[in-house]
Design an enzyme around this catalytic site. Sequence first.
Site, short mmCIF file in Angstrom:
data_model
loop_
_atom_site.label_atom_id
_atom_site.label_comp_id
_atom_site.label_asym_id
_atom_site.label_seq_id
_atom_site.Cartn_x
_atom_site.Cartn_y
_atom_site.Cartn_z
N ASP A 1 0.82 -1.23 0.00
CA ASP A 1 0.00 0.00 0.00
C ASP A 1 0.85 1.27 0.00
O ASP A 1 0.42 2.31 0.48
CB ASP A 1 -0.95 0.03 1.22
CG ASP A 1 -1.74 -1.25 1.39
OD1 ASP A 1 -2.40 -1.65 0.41
OD2 ASP A 1 -1.68 -1.85 2.47
N HIS B 1 -4.09 -1.49 -6.37
CA HIS B 1 -3.49 -0.21 -6.73
C HIS B 1 -4.60 0.83 -6.85
O HIS B 1 -5.61 0.59 -7.51
CB HIS B 1 -2.76 -0.29 -8.07
CG HIS B 1 -1.48 -1.05 -8.02
ND1 HIS B 1 -0.76 -1.20 -6.87
CD2 HIS B 1 -0.77 -1.68 -8.99
CE1 HIS B 1 0.34 -1.90 -7.14
NE2 HIS B 1 0.35 -2.21 -8.41
#
Length: 416
Positions: A14, A42
């Site tokens: 992340d 994403h």
Amino acid sequence: MSKADIIVGIQWGDEGKGKVVDKLCENYDFVCRSAGGHNAGHTIWVNGVRYALHLMPSGVLHPRCINIIGNGVVVSPEVLIAEMAQFENLKGRLYISDRAHLNLKHHSLIDIAKEKLKGKNAIGTTGKGIGPSYADKINRTGHRVGELLEPQRLCEALIKDFEANKTFFEMLEIEIPSAEELLADLKRFNEILTPYITDTTRMLWKALDEDKRVLLEGAQGSMLDIDHGTYPYVTSSSTISAGTLTGLGLNPKEAGNIIGIVKAYATRVGNGAFPTEDKGEDGEKIAQIGKEIGVSTGRKRRCGWFDAVAVRYTARLNGLDALSLMKLDVLDGFEKIKICRAYEYKGMEIDYIPSDLENVQPIYEEMDGWDKVFGIKDYDLLPENAKKYIARLEELAGVKVKYISTSPERDDTIIL
């Protein structure tokens, strides 16, 4: 002959790899995913529009990019087809390795059931069936994307697998699909995905031989690597730069520049060691400002301060040439900002990652904060304290920063 540049996350995932890849895509002919599955996520913002990608390479947002899902990925046909529906004109721009392994419905059911059985010792997986898919691969009982080209044969093989593991499925209270139901799904997958299935390794070899520009897009983060991460609270694949090569059929000599993506602070989803986690007001403030919610799971991320020990470790693991510092703007307005420069471990001060990371305590240094960096595109316009913070991170990590992100938008990026 050209070389393939590599983007890898160097924390617990992340980190913002999607934005960096999206920003760089305009300079590349090929963008390639090498590992993981739809557990990875994403997030990319373009002109105020949010795109959440799970299996598709980030180059899909650039019409001239060819996007490859490599052999190291575990592919859920159901999820991929749903994701493909967001885009037009993908033929000739998206290819899936025939050697990539399949992630099917029963894998996620196994994943969820096994996590429940572990109770408080659960790893905190996404429940997407990634671990069971890779387990089948390692056990040599898995099935590959290329088998979708013959749905009847694949259906028969899967039914045999289910029958052989009937007791296991019954123990986990998992309902085995009927042959008719399974075949209908496989025929649908075949009809939609067949034009995209090919030998992507040969395609990439040809691209490099022809001096095409190739970018390899890592999934998740190095601290989740199956070998080098916080085991057993890790993912089921290699998340470091070397893994991107094997996940696409490339050799070490074909690696170009390697860029590590790192947040200006630290986050983690799920269970496992996280030395710099801040469970107080600062951690909550970071989570709120940074909108730290998992793209794939919707779970709130654990938040804390920049861990320079972990970043220095992963910088060496990956052989980094540069860093991309993400979400610097999230720290806007903090009076003091902490950096973990070392750990206390068994009465000693250490600057490395022990295998039992859960037994360390962070040793912090504090730096003065700044007012605002949000949206700044010129390094010279950054507040002096922000510049000092960046310089200190470079010093502790042993790698120079090349990109600085100051907002979620694609163009709010400083290039040094």
